[in-house]
Design a protein around this motif. Structure first.
Motif, PDB file in Angstrom:
ATOM      1  N   TRP A 120       0.835  -1.207   0.000  1.00 27.97           N
ATOM      2  CA  TRP A 120       0.000   0.000   0.000  1.00 27.97           C
ATOM      3  C   TRP A 120       0.868   1.255   0.000  1.00 27.97           C
ATOM      4  O   TRP A 120       0.618   2.209  -0.723  1.00 27.97           O
ATOM      5  N   ILE A 121       1.936   1.246   0.811  1.00 31.53           N
ATOM      6  CA  ILE A 121       2.762   2.450   0.910  1.00 31.53           C
ATOM      7  C   ILE A 121       3.617   2.655  -0.330  1.00 31.53           C
ATOM      8  O   ILE A 121       3.732   3.764  -0.842  1.00 31.53           O
ATOM      9  N   PHE A 122       4.250   1.590  -0.817  1.00 29.65           N
ATOM     10  CA  PHE A 122       5.335   1.787  -1.775  1.00 29.65           C
ATOM     11  C   PHE A 122       4.996   1.518  -3.238  1.00 29.65           C
ATOM     12  O   PHE A 122       5.813   1.830  -4.108  1.00 29.65           O
ATOM     13  N   THR A 123       3.814   0.988  -3.527  1.00 29.06           N
ATOM     14  CA  THR A 123       3.454   0.863  -4.938  1.00 29.06           C
ATOM     15  C   THR A 123       3.507   2.226  -5.652  1.00 29.06           C
ATOM     16  O   THR A 123       3.982   2.301  -6.783  1.00 29.06           O
ATOM     17  N   PRO A 124       3.068   3.309  -4.996  1.00 31.55           N
ATOM     18  CA  PRO A 124       3.162   4.615  -5.650  1.00 31.55           C
ATOM     19  C   PRO A 124       4.573   4.990  -6.085  1.00 31.55           C
ATOM     20  O   PRO A 124       4.762   5.671  -7.096  1.00 31.55           O
ATOM     21  N   PHE A 125       5.567   4.541  -5.336  1.00 33.15           N
ATOM     22  CA  PHE A 125       6.949   4.817  -5.724  1.00 33.15           C
ATOM     23  C   PHE A 125       7.228   4.221  -7.106  1.00 33.15           C
ATOM     24  O   PHE A 125       7.800   4.869  -7.985  1.00 33.15           O
ATOM     25  N   VAL A 126       6.795   2.972  -7.294  1.00 30.57           N
ATOM     26  CA  VAL A 126       6.977   2.325  -8.595  1.00 30.57           C
ATOM     27  C   VAL A 126       6.165   3.057  -9.656  1.00 30.57           C
ATOM     28  O   VAL A 126       6.636   3.257 -10.779  1.00 30.57           O
ATOM     29  N   VAL A 127       4.964   3.481  -9.291  1.00 32.28           N
ATOM     30  CA  VAL A 127       4.119   4.198 -10.253  1.00 32.28           C
ATOM     31  C   VAL A 127       4.839   5.442 -10.774  1.00 32.28           C
ATOM     32  O   VAL A 127       4.929   5.672 -11.979  1.00 32.28           O
ATOM     33  N   LEU A 128       5.397   6.225  -9.849  1.00 34.11           N
ATOM     34  CA  LEU A 128       6.066   7.472 -10.239  1.00 34.11           C
ATOM     35  C   LEU A 128       7.209   7.203 -11.214  1.00 34.11           C
ATOM     36  O   LEU A 128       7.305   7.823 -12.266  1.00 34.11           O
ATOM     37  N   LEU A 129       8.076   6.253 -10.848  1.00 38.23           N
ATOM     38  CA  LEU A 129       9.227   5.987 -11.704  1.00 38.23           C
ATOM     39  C   LEU A 129       8.804   5.362 -13.026  1.00 38.23           C
ATOM     40  O   LEU A 129       9.313   5.716 -14.085  1.00 38.23           O
ATOM     41  N   ALA A 130       7.851   4.426 -12.953  1.00 39.29           N
ATOM     42  CA  ALA A 130       7.430   3.749 -14.177  1.00 39.29           C
ATOM     43  C   ALA A 130       6.773   4.742 -15.135  1.00 39.29           C
ATOM     44  O   ALA A 130       6.968   4.664 -16.349  1.00 39.29           O
ATOM     45  N   GLN A 131       6.016   5.691 -14.568  1.00 42.79           N
ATOM     46  CA  GLN A 131       5.393   6.699 -15.431  1.00 42.79           C
ATOM     47  C   GLN A 131       6.434   7.495 -16.198  1.00 42.79           C
ATOM     48  O   GLN A 131       6.304   7.725 -17.390  1.00 42.79           O
ATOM     49  N   ALA A 132       7.476   7.888 -15.468  1.00 43.92           N
ATOM     50  CA  ALA A 132       8.550   8.636 -16.126  1.00 43.92           C
ATOM     51  C   ALA A 132       9.210   7.759 -17.177  1.00 43.92           C
ATOM     52  O   ALA A 132       9.547   8.215 -18.276  1.00 43.92           O
ATOM     53  N   GLY A 133       9.404   6.501 -16.863  1.00 39.29           N
ATOM     54  CA  GLY A 133      10.024   5.580 -17.809  1.00 39.29           C
ATOM     55  C   GLY A 133       9.173   5.400 -19.055  1.00 39.29           C
ATOM     56  O   GLY A 133       9.681   5.388 -20.173  1.00 39.29           O
ATOM     57  N   LEU A 134       7.883   5.287 -18.845  1.00 38.64           N
ATOM     58  CA  LEU A 134       6.981   5.081 -19.981  1.00 38.64           C
ATOM     59  C   LEU A 134       7.001   6.275 -20.926  1.00 38.64           C
ATOM     60  O   LEU A 134       6.854   6.126 -22.129  1.00 38.64           O
ATOM     61  N   ARG A 135       7.193   7.442 -20.341  1.00 35.87           N
ATOM     62  CA  ARG A 135       7.200   8.640 -21.175  1.00 35.87           C
ATOM     63  C   ARG A 135       8.363   8.616 -22.165  1.00 35.87           C
ATOM     64  O   ARG A 135       8.309   9.255 -23.202  1.00 35.87           O
ATOM     65  N   SER A 136       9.414   7.859 -21.827  1.00 33.97           N
ATOM     66  CA  SER A 136      10.561   7.826 -22.714  1.00 33.97           C
ATOM     67  C   SER A 136      10.405   6.770 -23.810  1.00 33.97           C
ATOM     68  O   SER A 136      11.266   6.648 -24.670  1.00 33.97           O
ATOM     69  N   VAL A 137       9.310   5.992 -23.778  1.00 32.94           N
ATOM     70  CA  VAL A 137       9.076   5.041 -24.869  1.00 32.94           C
ATOM     71  C   VAL A 137       8.494   5.808 -26.044  1.00 32.94           C
ATOM     72  O   VAL A 137       7.434   6.401 -25.924  1.00 32.94           O
ATOM     73  N   PRO A 138       9.209   5.836 -27.173  1.00 36.49           N
ATOM     74  CA  PRO A 138       8.708   6.629 -28.300  1.00 36.49           C
ATOM     75  C   PRO A 138       7.359   6.112 -28.785  1.00 36.49           C
ATOM     76  O   PRO A 138       7.186   4.915 -29.014  1.00 36.49           O
ATOM     77  N   GLN A 139       6.421   7.042 -28.909  1.00 39.25           N
ATOM     78  CA  GLN A 139       5.070   6.697 -29.341  1.00 39.25           C
ATOM     79  C   GLN A 139       5.102   6.033 -30.721  1.00 39.25           C
ATOM     80  O   GLN A 139       4.346   5.103 -30.983  1.00 39.25           O
ATOM     81  N   GLU A 140       6.016   6.500 -31.587  1.00 35.44           N
ATOM     82  CA  GLU A 140       6.026   5.995 -32.975  1.00 35.44           C
ATOM     83  C   GLU A 140       6.315   4.501 -32.999  1.00 35.44           C
ATOM     84  O   GLU A 140       5.763   3.759 -33.807  1.00 35.44           O
ATOM     85  N   LEU A 141       7.192   4.084 -32.080  1.00 36.27           N
ATOM     86  CA  LEU A 141       7.543   2.667 -32.051  1.00 36.27           C
ATOM     87  C   LEU A 141       6.312   1.825 -31.799  1.00 36.27           C
ATOM     88  O   LEU A 141       6.077   0.813 -32.453  1.00 36.27           O
ATOM     89  N   ARG A 142       5.517   2.260 -30.814  1.00 34.75           N
ATOM     90  CA  ARG A 142       4.325   1.497 -30.474  1.00 34.75           C
ATOM     91  C   ARG A 142       3.335   1.500 -31.628  1.00 34.75           C
ATOM     92  O   ARG A 142       2.761   0.478 -31.974  1.00 34.75           O
ATOM     93  N   GLU A 143       3.185   2.682 -32.243  1.00 30.78           N
ATOM     94  CA  GLU A 143       2.250   2.774 -33.358  1.00 30.78           C
ATOM     95  C   GLU A 143       2.698   1.886 -34.509  1.00 30.78           C
ATOM     96  O   GLU A 143       1.912   1.183 -35.123  1.00 30.78           O
ATOM     97  N   ALA A 144       4.008   1.922 -34.762  1.00 28.47           N
ATOM     98  CA  ALA A 144       4.531   1.129 -35.872  1.00 28.47           C
ATOM     99  C   ALA A 144       4.242  -0.350 -35.658  1.00 28.47           C
ATOM    100  O   ALA A 144       3.816  -1.062 -36.567  1.00 28.47           O
ATOM    101  N   SER A 145       4.449  -0.800 -34.426  1.00 29.43           N
ATOM    102  CA  SER A 145       4.241  -2.222 -34.191  1.00 29.43           C
ATOM    103  C   SER A 145       2.756  -2.553 -34.238  1.00 29.43           C
ATOM    104  O   SER A 145       2.364  -3.648 -34.610  1.00 29.43           O
ATOM    105  N   ALA A 146       1.914  -1.583 -33.863  1.00 32.58           N
ATOM    106  CA  ALA A 146       0.480  -1.814 -33.952  1.00 32.58           C
ATOM    107  C   ALA A 146       0.065  -1.947 -35.409  1.00 32.58           C
ATOM    108  O   ALA A 146      -0.751  -2.794 -35.774  1.00 32.58           O
ATOM    109  N   VAL A 147       0.685  -1.113 -36.252  1.00 37.47           N
ATOM    110  CA  VAL A 147       0.387  -1.182 -37.678  1.00 37.47           C
ATOM    111  C   VAL A 147       0.815  -2.534 -38.238  1.00 37.47           C
ATOM    112  O   VAL A 147       0.145  -3.145 -39.066  1.00 37.47           O
ATOM    113  N   ASP A 148       1.932  -3.035 -37.733  1.00 37.38           N
ATOM    114  CA  ASP A 148       2.408  -4.340 -38.170  1.00 37.38           C
ATOM    115  C   ASP A 148       1.562  -5.475 -37.613  1.00 37.38           C
ATOM    116  O   ASP A 148       1.884  -6.643 -37.819  1.00 37.38           O
TER     117      ASP A 148
END
Lengths: 285, 287
Positions: free
Chosen positions: A159-187
């Protein structure tokens, strides 16, 4: 700027002094771990590693090591899965920032106080048992049960520390280029495939940081356990850090306490060196 | 006008999207309830009279009272630890800035022998089990007269505050181009003027974030005061345990004390969440 070779050393001097000052109690502690040292019975005398032998031979020591590892593995895995899941949900829509504030709140409470809050809710006549009974389930012993105490403490940690992972993971996800995901979706990649072959690999550097911080913190967890159960019932929640406190402060047996702490320190170091190596490989790749 | 097949495809896609947003919002709401319920419960409890607190089944509707807050805020039992927490936390932050800022600067801007070792040594303070250092420190402090003193706690709290500040600040400074300071030097300024007039201003947000995070960590610290603080220097995290004795628990005052002691952390959080995230992740998720 003219290079002044002594300048950097001058600047780090105070910090170096702190390091040296810490080294003294640290080495003292390591020395004690090799001695019979009871505070009420005079000076430490070398006993050739009997404390360590005790730790690894007696049920009490092995039990504490087991609890330490089990706690860390369960808590970190659950927090990673939940945290990354929540982070992805938060990044999905425009309502993420509102939810984020709500979700992150537990992280800002002192863990001790958060644990106390849970203790209040988990007593026999507490609100959680009332909720269970309201839906037709029998109440549980939670922190007072031999079998349930450890799981209850883990729930509080999650309960206490899941938010810590959320914060870092959110920042990490932001660095995943959107185009890459879109490209693979198109494929033609589905969301599951997409997650495992694109998002997750891109998250690895952040994941290493998360596991380092959460892993080490949960290996040496003390606050939550000590305030809720004091290691009990019997020794159901006694991990190495709590064992060391009970040995050292309650039984005045500093030798045994230090041996437990040195073992814990080695565990923390193992984890951080494995992760540092992983990070270096990641950076080199 | 929706008769065309493409229109119905768009409509079903839109419905699918709506459904997905609904599911996402529902899951986030569920976790938010889980995250907030204990907080709501403790706040409710802090406004309850003693008999409402012990009532079973629990009462959700009750006449609120401020008695608990009055009791907590007017008694030394709570206020003394609260003030101690402020003294120790702010004091240790000041010491940390004086030690940490030059260190972070040196680690970021110079390459010198032993740099990485020093940096890692500082970080390892955060990663060692606290008691390994605190238990020997306890005896040392007793001999040196630092046990149960504010100064002793402030020094010991460096274990918590210094590593965070140095590591966060270092990556903030590394993120800024060194040419900025070189330009000042070109105009005849010294490294000191460059630091003061250029760098310090640019890293202000980073410094703020690191300080806030260190504040929260120091405020939340439990192990250190548990061993090193005595009667005179009890801080909030250890002080709040006074409401719990072997015989009974003063639920109401405990709840009120809890709520009051949460306020500083939450205030900091609301103002600095973005900075904290930036600081924690700087250097790890660049690009």
């Amino acid at each position: 700027m003219k290079p002044k070779p002594h300048l950097p050393y001058l600047l780090v001097l105070p910090a170096l002094a702190v390091l040296v000052a810490v080294l003294y109690p640290f080495l003292t502690g390591v020395w004690w771990s090799f001695t019979s040292y009871r505070l009420n019975r005079g000076a430490p005398t070398f006993n050739g590693g009997a404390n360590y032998l005790n730790l690894f031979v007696t049920g009490e020591g092995l039990h504490a090591i087991g609890i330490t590892l089990l706690y860390a593995v369960v808590v970190v895995s659950v927090e990673c899965v939940l945290g990354i899941g929540l982070a992805m949900l938060l990044n999905y829509g425009p309502y993420g920032s509102t939810f984020r504030l709500l979700i992150v709140l537990p992280l800002l409470l002192p863990p001790v106080i958060a644990a106390l809050m849970w203790k209040v809710m988990l007593t026999e006549n507490g609100v959680v048992n009332w909720l269970l009974e309201a839906v037709g389930q029998p109440g549980l012993l939670w922190l007072n049960g031999l079998d349930s105490a450890l799981w209850s403490v883990m729930i509080i940690d999650i309960w206490i520390f899941t938010p810590f992972v959320v914060l870092l993971a959110q920042a990490g996800l932001r660095s995943v280029p959107q185009e890459l995901r879109e490209a693979s979706a198109v494929d033609g990649a589905g969301p599951v495939r997409n997650f495992f072959s694109i998002t997750l690999p891109m998250l690895v550097p952040v994941l290493i940081v998360i596991i380092a911080f959460r892993g080490i913190d949960s290996l040496k967890m003390f606050d939550i356990i000590y305030t809720t159960t004091k290691g009990g019932p019997v020794d159901a929640t006694t991990n190495l850090h709590v064992l060391a406190y009970l040995d050292g402060i309650r039984n005045m047996n500093f030798g045994a306490a230090m041996a437990a702490l040195v073992v814990l320190w080695v565990l923390c170091n193992l984890l951080s060196s494995v992760l540092l190596r992983a990070r270096r490989t990641e950076a080199g790749a | 006008m929706n008769a065309s097949p493409s229109g119905s495809v768009a409509r079903s896609r839109r419905r699918k999207k709506l459904l997905r947003h609904g599911a996402v919002i529902a899951s986030l709401s569920m976790w938010s309830v889980f995250a907030l319920a204990p907080l709501v419960w403790i706040v409710m409890m802090s406004f309850k009279k003693a008999e409402d607190i012990v009532a079973y089944p629990p009462t959700f509707v009750f006449t609120p009272t401020l008695t608990n807050y009055v009791e907590v805020l007017s008694s030394a039992k709570f206020m003394a630890p609260f003030v101690n927490s402020l003294i120790v936390t702010v004091g240790s932050l000041l010491v940390t800035v004086v030690i940490g800022l030059p260190t972070a600067y040196a680690l970021a801007r110079f390459s010198f022998r032993g740099r990485e070792n020093i940096a890692f040594g500082i970080l390892s303070l955060r990663f060692a089990p606290e008691l390994l250092i605190i238990l020997p420190l306890y005896l040392l402090f007793q001999k040196a007269g630092l046990y149960d003193s504010h100064l002793g706690l402030i020094l010991a709290y460096q274990l918590v505050t210094l590593p965070m500040l140095v590591w966060m600040l270092r990556s903030f400074i590394e993120d800024l181009p060194g040419e900025l300071e070189e330009a000042v030097a070109m105009d005849g300024g010294t490294r000191w003027t460059a630091f003061r007039h250029v760098l310090l201003r640019l890293i202000a947000p980073g410094l703020g974030a690191s300080l806030m995070l260190s504040f929260v960590w120091a405020w939340n610290s439990y192990t250190l005061p548990l061993v090193l603080a005595g009667k005179n220097t009890q801080v909030i995290t250890t002080g709040i345990q006074q409401y719990i004795s072997a015989q009974s628990i003063d639920w109401g005052p405990m709840a009120a004390a809890t709520v009051v002691s949460l306020i500083p952390g939450i205030l900091f959080a609301v103002f600095s969440l973005r900075w904290i995230v930036g600081g924690l992740t700087a250097g790890t998720v660049k690009g």
